[in-house]
Write a protein that holds these residues in place. Structure first.
Motif, short mmCIF file in Angstrom:
data_model
loop_
_atom_site.label_atom_id
_atom_site.label_comp_id
_atom_site.label_asym_id
_atom_site.label_seq_id
_atom_site.Cartn_x
_atom_site.Cartn_y
_atom_site.Cartn_z
N MET A 243 47.11 10.44 11.52
CA MET A 243 46.70 10.47 10.13
C MET A 243 47.88 10.60 9.17
O MET A 243 48.00 9.85 8.18
N ALA A 244 48.76 11.58 9.43
CA ALA A 244 49.85 11.83 8.50
C ALA A 244 50.74 10.61 8.34
O ALA A 244 51.21 10.30 7.25
N GLU A 245 50.98 9.91 9.44
CA GLU A 245 51.83 8.73 9.37
C GLU A 245 51.22 7.65 8.48
O GLU A 245 51.88 7.12 7.59
N ILE A 246 49.95 7.34 8.72
CA ILE A 246 49.39 6.18 8.04
C ILE A 246 49.12 6.44 6.56
O ILE A 246 49.41 5.60 5.71
N VAL A 247 48.63 7.63 6.21
CA VAL A 247 48.33 7.86 4.79
C VAL A 247 49.62 7.98 3.98
O VAL A 247 49.67 7.58 2.81
N THR A 248 50.68 8.52 4.61
CA THR A 248 51.95 8.64 3.91
C THR A 248 52.60 7.28 3.75
O THR A 248 53.13 6.94 2.69
N ALA A 249 52.58 6.46 4.80
CA ALA A 249 53.15 5.12 4.71
C ALA A 249 52.40 4.27 3.69
O ALA A 249 53.02 3.53 2.90
N LEU A 250 51.08 4.36 3.68
CA LEU A 250 50.31 3.61 2.70
C LEU A 250 50.70 3.99 1.28
O LEU A 250 50.90 3.13 0.41
N ALA A 251 50.81 5.30 1.04
CA ALA A 251 51.11 5.77 -0.31
C ALA A 251 52.54 5.45 -0.73
O ALA A 251 52.78 4.95 -1.83
N ALA A 252 53.49 5.74 0.16
CA ALA A 252 54.90 5.62 -0.22
C ALA A 252 55.40 4.19 -0.20
O ALA A 252 56.21 3.81 -1.05
N LEU A 253 54.97 3.40 0.77
CA LEU A 253 55.53 2.06 0.94
C LEU A 253 54.70 0.96 0.29
O LEU A 253 55.23 -0.08 -0.08
N TYR A 254 53.38 1.19 0.18
CA TYR A 254 52.50 0.15 -0.36
C TYR A 254 51.83 0.55 -1.68
O TYR A 254 51.16 -0.28 -2.29
N GLY A 255 51.97 1.81 -2.07
CA GLY A 255 51.31 2.26 -3.29
C GLY A 255 49.80 2.30 -3.17
O GLY A 255 49.09 2.18 -4.16
N VAL A 256 49.29 2.50 -1.94
CA VAL A 256 47.85 2.52 -1.69
C VAL A 256 47.40 3.96 -1.44
O VAL A 256 47.89 4.63 -0.52
N ASP A 257 46.49 4.43 -2.26
CA ASP A 257 45.95 5.78 -2.12
C ASP A 257 44.71 5.73 -1.23
O ASP A 257 43.70 5.11 -1.59
N ALA A 258 44.79 6.37 -0.06
CA ALA A 258 43.67 6.37 0.88
C ALA A 258 42.73 7.55 0.67
O ALA A 258 41.83 7.78 1.48
N GLY A 259 42.93 8.30 -0.40
CA GLY A 259 41.99 9.38 -0.75
C GLY A 259 42.23 10.69 -0.05
O GLY A 259 41.39 11.59 -0.14
N VAL A 260 43.35 10.84 0.64
CA VAL A 260 43.65 12.07 1.36
C VAL A 260 44.64 12.91 0.56
O VAL A 260 45.58 12.39 -0.04
N LYS A 261 44.40 14.22 0.54
CA LYS A 261 45.29 15.15 -0.19
C LYS A 261 46.57 15.34 0.63
O LYS A 261 46.62 16.12 1.57
#
Length: 397
Positions: A243-261
């Motif tokens: 989880m930590a890998e994918i939500v962080t990569a989405l946010a930081a590299l793609y600018g995609v917010d997956a809704g996780v705090k």
């Protein structure tokens, strides 16, 4: 939202043309299901799984997936239902098992919001299983975890549209554990084309080759709506999407917010470690104890440079953004007189008052300390190194 430094080629037309994220990207979670598996080796109780599920719901996962056919499945589903969580409780099991209809009925009684039938034989089989669940005003979904021809997949997904299916999930076993990022993009693009009114499509991958996160992101970039993840990468076949890998990569590299705090990732990761005994590698990305660690020699070499201009002694994101901390460690393999003097200066000690002999004694003292310990990890923390420096200088070397 995390924004990492952007590499210029991330934004060239050829790269951006490959991105087709769904209007909403989100996370569903199989941590509980994976803990139920014997492969996890977990030491948890049913109450622990309920608490873990509540914490995962609180940080923003959309669904909590529980295997009703495995130990404590119904107990955990009941406990989660009683908490009135924001996340849906999804009970799952093999559709081809003779107990499937009974498990669905008992799952509804246990308070599941949704029943996910894994690997129906065909569209008619899925419809027969789904109808009683729909009559009970509960949601239905389906997961592909067996071998299917692509036409069979399309037929079942189309049948699901008529049933109001909430999602269709695709597992590594369906992909024969052989899915590449390029294949993922082609598959999800094709399914979106052939069933344009399909419900949200999920991706559930094992990490056998160490590529679960990048292949899941490729799936999302091709139109899948959600990744089915596990906190700390727990699961069989080398764990599942972390989880930590994918939500962080989405946010930081793609600018995609997956809704996780994101700022609570490390906190919940530690809760899972505490309740299960499953620690994972110290160097796990994002939430690992050493995830934001710098070698003292790297730090010293760039200590005089503004942080944003550094290359080695910085991180792509602020560790505080994911609830973690930066650490500096010192080891004999990289330490030298220059790095020791940089550290002494940062400690407020005037290097003009420190002899070369004193610096050498600091290096010798570090080597001697670690020889005596002779344990992994073979380094000292920044705080320990500071104390070692003060002790050597106080002795007048």
């Amino acid at each position: 939202m995390l924004i990492a430094d952007k590499f210029e080629f991330n934004d060239v037309p050829e790269a951006k043309a490959q991105l087709n994220f769904a209007p909403e990207t989100y996370i569903v979670d199989s941590t509980i299901r994976s803990l139920q598996s014997g492969v996890s080796g977990s030491l948890h109780t049913a109450s622990d799984m309920i608490e873990i599920g509540a914490a995962l719901s609180d940080i923003g996962v959309r669904e909590l997936i529980v295997n009703l056919s495995w130990k404590d499945g119904f107990t955990v589903a009941e406990g989660l239902a009683e908490k009135n969580l924001s996340a849906r409780v999804v009970g799952t099991f093999r559709a081809r098992h003779p107990m499937a209809e009974t498990w669905a009925k008992d799952g509804i009684a246990a308070g599941c919001d949704e029943i996910c039938f894994e690997s129906a034989n065909d569209a008619d089989h899925f419809s027969r299983l789904a109808d009683p669940v729909r009559e009970s005003n509960r949601g239905v979904s389906h997961g592909f975890a067996e071998a299917y021809a692509y036409k069979e997949v399309v037929d079942i997904v189309r049948a699901g549209v008529a049933l109001g299916c909430r999602s269709q999930s695709f597992h590594d076993s369906y992909f024969r554990f052989a899915l590449t990022p390029e294949g993922a993009k082609a598959f999800y693009s094709a399914l979106r084309r052939d069933v344009p009114d399909a419900p949200p499509l999920y991706i559930h991958l094992s990490n056998f080759y160490g590529n679960a996160t990048m292949t899941a992101i490729a799936s999302l970039a091709a139109g899948a709506s959600a990744a089915d993840v596990c906190m700390n990468g727990i699961g069989h076949h080398c764990g599942h999407i972390q989880m930590a890998e994918i939500v962080t990569a989405l946010a930081a590299l793609y600018g995609v917010d997956a809704g996780v705090k994101l700022d609570r990732l490390t906190e919940v990761s530690h809760l899972v470690r505490e309740r299960t005994g499953f620690n994972g590698p110290l160097h796990s990305p994002v939430t690992g104890d050493n995830g934001f660690m710098i070698d003292g020699a790297y730090w010293a070499a760039e200590a005089h440079i503004p942080y944003e201009e550094r290359i080695h002694a910085k991180f792509p994101i602020d560790p505080r953004a994911v609830g973690n901390v930066e650490t500096v460690v010192w080891a004999p393999g990289t330490i030298n007189t220059g790095s020791v003097r940089s550290k002494l200066g940062a400690m407020g000690i005037d290097n003009a008052t420190v002899t070369d002999g004193s610096v050498e004694h600091i290096i010798f003292a570090l080597e001697d300390l670690l020889r005596q310990r002779n344990t992994y990890p073979n380094w000292v923390t920044d705080r320990e190194f500071e104390q070692l420096c003060r002790d050597v200088l106080r002795r007048g070397y």
